[in-house]
Design an enzyme around this catalytic site. Structure first.
Site, PDB file in Angstrom:
ATOM      1  N   SER A   1      -5.558   5.376   5.421  1.00 46.61           N
ATOM      2  CA  SER A   1      -5.188   3.965   5.516  1.00 46.61           C
ATOM      3  C   SER A   1      -4.851   3.365   4.160  1.00 46.61           C
ATOM      4  O   SER A   1      -3.972   2.510   4.041  1.00 46.61           O
ATOM      5  CB  SER A   1      -6.329   3.161   6.150  1.00 46.61           C
ATOM      6  OG  SER A   1      -6.555   3.555   7.485  1.00 46.61           O
TER       7      SER A   1
ATOM      8  N   GLU B   1     -18.939   3.083  -0.876  1.00 48.20           N
ATOM      9  CA  GLU B   1     -18.103   2.300  -1.795  1.00 48.20           C
ATOM     10  C   GLU B   1     -18.768   2.098  -3.153  1.00 48.20           C
ATOM     11  O   GLU B   1     -18.114   2.221  -4.195  1.00 48.20           O
ATOM     12  CB  GLU B   1     -17.759   0.941  -1.166  1.00 48.20           C
ATOM     13  CG  GLU B   1     -16.859   1.036   0.050  1.00 48.20           C
ATOM     14  CD  GLU B   1     -17.612   1.273   1.355  1.00 48.20           C
ATOM     15  OE1 GLU B   1     -16.952   1.362   2.403  1.00 48.20           O
ATOM     16  OE2 GLU B   1     -18.861   1.365   1.312  1.00 48.20           O
TER      17      GLU B   1
ATOM     18  N   ARG C   1       0.849  -1.206   0.000  1.00 48.11           N
ATOM     19  CA  ARG C   1       0.000   0.000   0.000  1.00 48.11           C
ATOM     20  C   ARG C   1       0.881   1.252   0.000  1.00 48.11           C
ATOM     21  O   ARG C   1       0.548   2.263  -0.613  1.00 48.11           O
ATOM     22  CB  ARG C   1      -0.980   0.015   1.178  1.00 48.11           C
ATOM     23  CG  ARG C   1      -0.339   0.048   2.544  1.00 48.11           C
ATOM     24  CD  ARG C   1      -1.341   0.317   3.660  1.00 48.11           C
ATOM     25  NE  ARG C   1      -0.703   0.219   4.965  1.00 48.11           N
ATOM     26  CZ  ARG C   1      -1.180   0.748   6.076  1.00 48.11           C
ATOM     27  NH1 ARG C   1      -2.321   1.427   6.053  1.00 48.11           N
ATOM     28  NH2 ARG C   1      -0.553   0.601   7.220  1.00 48.11           N
TER      29      ARG C   1
END
Length: 309
Positions: A56, A82, A29
């Site tokens: 995050s 989402e 990430r």
């Protein structure tokens, strides 16, 4: 026209080479954030956003500017939406002129699934950044551990699912997703740090989706196939087997879909003639039986995880 800037090839090659030279041991990430930071200034039409998880997902970079009611920008804070986020990005892609990327935890791709399917069905260039990709985020518990999500996303036609093992594989995955004109791409990325494993491997090799990462010393008696965070396990297993006199080949398969687009001769060359094969992935065993066959095995998670550090 959807064409990339004239400087794209140089930008891409320089950045991937820098990743290989730096050989950082970082979470994919974080490697993805580094890729975004390198690409956004070079490709101004990239338009990002996250479903309330920018901190995050690591999708907000120095060159990102949030859109407000009164000011334009290149990043949207979608909130916990989402499906709406992914559907809006489809609209942006259909409008043309922009390359949208969206982001959330991999487990929450369930909420976006209909829009993911539509992106694939409509052959739209959208990049979906899904972090926290396995049981490797133990303390968040089984509700946040995406056991079945990578294999289920692989079932969607025309969707490329990348699960890179280190910063170089991540850079190649990002470059492929930006370049792809005929459909969306998923990047499934780790929360935890991963070691650099691709020293000496070219970008052209990685972009084929599957390749021999570490050849057996002598004729292979077993082939270990892995993705993402499990590549290190495969390499450790190769060494342990070697100490016992068993020659093992390690195959990295960051993108099954890209691998399946290669010609049969290449696929045979990578998988080899040895019928003893073991696939390793911290997810449901899913399609791996296709590659390991009746004489093989799959090390997987065919159950929900647990809550633990």
């Amino acid at each position: 026209k959807g064409e990339l800037p004239a400087s794209w090839e140089a930008t891409k090659s320089t950045y991937i080479a820098a990743c290989r030279d730096k050989a950082e041991n970082i979470a994919t990430r974080k490697a993805s954030q580094n890729a975004i930071a390198a690409l956004v200034p070079a490709v101004p039409e990239i338009f990002g956003g996250s479903a309330d998880l920018a901190g995050s997902n690591l999708t907000f970079v120095k060159g990102s500017k949030g859109v407000t009611r009164t000011e334009g920008g290149n990043y949207c804070y979608y909130g916990v939406r989402e499906f709406a986020m992914t559907a809006i990005a489809n609209g942006i892609a259909l409008h043309g002129g922009l390359i949208p990327y969206t982001a959330t935890f991999l487990v929450f791709s369930d909420y976006a699934r209909n829009a993911i399917r539509m992106a694939a069905l409509m052959k739209q260039r959208q990049i979906m950044v899904y972090t926290h990709d396995s049981i490797g985020l133990g303390e968040d518990g089984p509700t946040h551990q995406p056991v079945e999500h990578v294999p289920s996303l692989r079932l969607i036609p025309n969707l490329d699912v990348w699960r890179p093992a280190d910063s170089t594989e991540t850079a190649v995955a990002w470059a492929n997703a930006v370049e792809r004109h005929d459909g969306p791409s998923v990047l499934a990325l780790s929360r935890q740090n991963l070691p650099n494993v691709t020293a000496g491997i070219s970008a052209e090799t990685i972009r084929r989706g599957g390749y021999v990462l570490s050849e057996a010393k002598g004729e292979a008696q077993v082939v270990l196939i892995a993705t993402g965070s499990e590549i290190k396990l495969a390499l450790d297993a190769q060494k342990a087997l070697g100490d016992e006199g068993i020659a093992a080949r390690v195959v990295s398969m960051p993108c099954v879909e890209a691998f399946e687009r290669q010609d049969a001769a290449y696929r045979e060359q990578v998988l080899g003639t040895c019928r003893k094969r073991v696939a390793i992935e911290a997810a449901h065993s899913g399609l791996w039986h296709k590659y390991v066959g009746r004489h093989g095995a799959v090390v997987s998670i065919d159950r929900f995880g647990e809550s633990a550090p």
